[in-house]
Motif scaffolding. Structure first.
Motif, PDB file in Angstrom:
ATOM      1  N   ALA A  13       0.843  -1.199   0.000  1.00  0.00           N
ATOM      2  CA  ALA A  13       0.000   0.000   0.000  1.00  0.00           C
ATOM      3  C   ALA A  13       0.877   1.247   0.000  1.00  0.00           C
ATOM      4  O   ALA A  13       2.026   1.237   0.442  1.00  0.00           O
ATOM      5  N   LEU A  14       0.296   2.347  -0.526  1.00  0.00           N
ATOM      6  CA  LEU A  14       1.027   3.614  -0.576  1.00  0.00           C
ATOM      7  C   LEU A  14       1.397   4.094   0.835  1.00  0.00           C
ATOM      8  O   LEU A  14       2.464   4.696   1.036  1.00  0.00           O
ATOM      9  N   SER A  15       0.541   3.832   1.786  1.00  0.00           N
ATOM     10  CA  SER A  15       0.804   4.275   3.161  1.00  0.00           C
ATOM     11  C   SER A  15       2.080   3.655   3.719  1.00  0.00           C
ATOM     12  O   SER A  15       2.793   4.283   4.519  1.00  0.00           O
ATOM     13  N   GLU A  16       2.378   2.436   3.275  1.00  0.00           N
ATOM     14  CA  GLU A  16       3.590   1.772   3.764  1.00  0.00           C
ATOM     15  C   GLU A  16       4.847   2.427   3.188  1.00  0.00           C
ATOM     16  O   GLU A  16       5.862   2.567   3.884  1.00  0.00           O
ATOM     17  N   ILE A  17       4.772   2.865   1.938  1.00  0.00           N
ATOM     18  CA  ILE A  17       5.903   3.579   1.341  1.00  0.00           C
ATOM     19  C   ILE A  17       6.114   4.911   2.057  1.00  0.00           C
ATOM     20  O   ILE A  17       7.244   5.293   2.373  1.00  0.00           O
ATOM     21  N   LEU A  18       5.009   5.608   2.321  1.00  0.00           N
ATOM     22  CA  LEU A  18       5.096   6.888   3.025  1.00  0.00           C
ATOM     23  C   LEU A  18       5.654   6.711   4.439  1.00  0.00           C
ATOM     24  O   LEU A  18       6.394   7.552   4.941  1.00  0.00           O
ATOM     25  N   SER A  19       5.297   5.585   5.050  1.00  0.00           N
ATOM     26  CA  SER A  19       5.797   5.299   6.395  1.00  0.00           C
ATOM     27  C   SER A  19       7.312   5.107   6.381  1.00  0.00           C
ATOM     28  O   SER A  19       8.027   5.600   7.262  1.00  0.00           O
ATOM     29  N   ILE A  20       7.815   4.410   5.355  1.00  0.00           N
ATOM     30  CA  ILE A  20       9.265   4.206   5.246  1.00  0.00           C
ATOM     31  C   ILE A  20       9.967   5.540   4.995  1.00  0.00           C
ATOM     32  O   ILE A  20      11.028   5.824   5.585  1.00  0.00           O
ATOM     33  N   ARG A  21       9.398   6.373   4.133  1.00  0.00           N
ATOM     34  CA  ARG A  21      10.004   7.673   3.854  1.00  0.00           C
ATOM     35  C   ARG A  21      10.036   8.549   5.103  1.00  0.00           C
ATOM     36  O   ARG A  21      11.016   9.276   5.323  1.00  0.00           O
ATOM     37  N   ALA A  22       8.977   8.494   5.884  1.00  0.00           N
ATOM     38  CA  ALA A  22       8.962   9.244   7.138  1.00  0.00           C
ATOM     39  C   ALA A  22      10.048   8.744   8.089  1.00  0.00           C
ATOM     40  O   ALA A  22      10.684   9.536   8.804  1.00  0.00           O
ATOM     41  N   GLU A  23      10.248   7.423   8.079  1.00  0.00           N
ATOM     42  CA  GLU A  23      11.299   6.842   8.918  1.00  0.00           C
ATOM     43  C   GLU A  23      12.683   7.308   8.463  1.00  0.00           C
ATOM     44  O   GLU A  23      13.567   7.610   9.290  1.00  0.00           O
TER      45      GLU A  23
END
Length: 394
Positions: free
Chosen positions: A166-176
Motif C-alpha cells: 500500500a502507498l501508506s507503507e511507502i510513506l511510512s518508510i520515507r517518514a522513517e
C-alpha cells in the motif's frame, strides 16, 4: 611527584591510547585549577617553615621625663633624656611547633584535594572522549540504517507497482528515513558540542583522530570508604582540626617579651635598663578555654560529616556495582534479542516471497532491529562510562 605517578599509571594502563594520553598529559600540566592547588601547596611549605621562627625584633626611641616648660632633654632637668631601645617578643617553642603542625596538616589537605582534582579531570576527559568516539559509531550505524531503509523503500516501490504494498507503507518508510536523517544531523551537532567540552577540559583545541582505548573494569567490592581518593580531603581536614585543637590547648601559656633600653641624659651619666614581661592568662576560662571548645565542636561536626560521606561513598560504590551488573545483563539480553529478530526477519522475508505475510511485518521488524542496534550501542557506552566513573575512587 603525584602528577608523575598518575601519568605513569595512566601510561601503563592505556598503552594504545596515544591521543587520549596526550590530551590528559597536557591537561594535567596546564590546568589552571590544578596549578592553583600546586601553588597553594608550595605556599604552605613556606608558611610551615616560617611559622617556627620568632617575630622580628623591634627598635624604639623616645624622650623621658620632659618638663612642660622645656619639652626637650637638657642639663637643667637631669632626669630627662633620649631613650633608645630594642625589644623581642618570644613565643614559646611548643606554640610555634604546634602552629607548624597545623600548617603541615593544611598542606596535607591541599595535597589530597590536588590528587582528587587530578583524578576527576582524568575521568571527565575520558568520559567526554568516549562519548565523542561513540558519536562516530552512532553516525556510522545511522548511515547503515538509512541505507537499509532506502533499500527497503525501493523494495516497497517495486512491490507497490505489483499491487502487493500500500502507498501508506511507502510513506511510512520515507517518514522513517526523514527521522533517521534528522537523528544523523543531531549526532553531528552533539559531536561538535562534545568536542567543545573536551577543548575546555584540556585547555587547548586539538584535532582529534579518534582512537579506541582500553577501559579496565575496576573491582570496588570490598573497598572501604577510607581507602578511596574521594575520602582523602575530608580525612585530612579532620587531621588538621585535631592539630588546631592541640594548638589551642597551649594558647594560655605565656608569651615573653624582652626589652633593653639605653637612655642618654644631658646632665648625668647615661643609663640602661633591662625588662622582661609575660602575658597572664587571667581570662583563660573566658577566652582560651572557649577557643579550645570551639575547635572541639568543629571536630565533632567534621566527624558527623565524615560519617555522612562514608555512607554516600558506600551507596555510590554499591550503585556502580549494581548498575554494572544490570547493564551487563541488558547487553546480553539485547544481543540475544537482536539475534532472534535477525532470524525472524530472514524467516519473514522468505515467507513474503511466497506471499504468505504482509509487507508491514517486514517494516515492523526492521524498525525493531534498528532500535535494538541503537540501544545496544548506547548500552555499551553506558557500561564503559560506569567503569570510567569507578576509577576515580581508587
Amino acid at each position: 611527584m603525584v602528577l608523575l605517578l598518575i601519568l605513569s599509571i595512566f601510561a601503563t594502563s592505556f598503552p594504545r591510547a596515544d591521543e587520549l594520553g596526550g590530551l590528559i598529559k597536557y591537561a594535567l600540566e596546564n590546568s589552571p585549577k590544578l596549578e592553583n592547588y600546586r601553588a597553594m601547596k608550595e605556599a604552605i611549605k613556606h608558611r610551615e617553615e616560617y611559622s617556627r621562627s620568632l617575630p622580628n625584633p623591634y627598635l624604639f626611641t623616645g624622650f623621658n621625663n620632659l618638663p612642660l616648660n622645656r619639652p626637650y632633654p637638657s642639663k637643667y632637668e637631669p632626669m630627662s633624656g633620649i631613650v633608645l631601645g630594642l625589644g623581642q617578643m618570644y613565643v614559646l617553642p611548643i606554640k610555634r611547633e604546634r602552629e607548624a603542625l597545623v600548617v603541615k596538616a593544611e598542606g596535607s589537605v591541599i595535597k589530597a584535594r590536588l590528587g582528587l582534582a587530578e583524578k576527576e579531570l582524568i575521568r571527565d576527559i575520558k568520559l567526554r572522549y568516549l562519548e565523542w568516539l561513540y558519536t562516530s559509531k552512532r553516525e556510522s550505524l545511522l548511515k547503515n540504517i538509512i541505507a537499509e531503509a532506502k533499500t527497503l523503500e525501493k523494495l516497497a516501490e517495486e512491490n507497490y507497482r505489483l499491487g502487493r504494498v500500500a502507498l501508506s507503507e511507502i510513506l511510512s518508510i520515507r517518514a522513517e528515513i526523514l527521522r533517521l536523517e534528522r537523528d544523523l544531523r543531531r549526532v553531528a551537532e552533539e559531536r561538535r558540542l562534545i568536542k567543545e567540552e573536551i577543548d575546555n577540559l584540556v585547555g587547548k583545541s586539538f584535532e582529534l583522530k579518534g582512537e579506541e582505548f582500553e577501559i579496565r573494569e575496576v573491582n570496588l567490592r570490598g573497598v572501604t570508604p577510607e581507602e578511596t581518593v574521594v575520602m582523602g580531603p575530608i580525612l585530612m581536614e579532620m587531621r588538621r582540626l585535631k592539630a588546631e585543637v592541640e594548638r589551642r590547648k597551649v594558647e594560655h601559656l605565656p608569651d615573653l617579651e624582652f626589652m633593653g633600653e639605653y637612655m642618654i641624659r644631658p646632665g648625668l651619666d647615661n643609663m640602661f635598663s633591662l625588662r622582661m614581661s609575660l602575658s597572664l592568662p587571667l581570662r583563660k576560662s573566658r577566652r582560651e578555654d572557649l577557643m579550645v571548645l570551639e575547635k572541639l565542636k568543629e571536630l565533632k561536626a567534621k566527624e558527623a560529616e565524615i560519617e555522612s560521606m562514608k555512607r554516600e561513598i558506600k551507596r555510590a560504590i554499591n550503585s556502580i556495582s549494581i548498575e554494572r551488573d544490570r547493564f551487563r545483563g541488558l547487553i546480553a539480553l539485547t544481543e540475544e534479542m537482536l539475534k532472534e529478530k535477525e532470524r525472524e526477519l530472514k524467516a519473514i522475508e522468505i515467507s513474503y516471497s511466497y506471499g504468505r505475510t504482509d509487507f508491514r511485518d517486514i517494516i515492523r521488524l526492521y524498525r525493531e532491529l534498528w532500535e535494538l542496534r541503537m540501544g545496544l550501542l548506547d548500552l555499551h557506552l553506558e557500561m564503559k562510562s560506569i567503569n570510567i566513573r569507578a576509577e576515580v575512587y581508587l
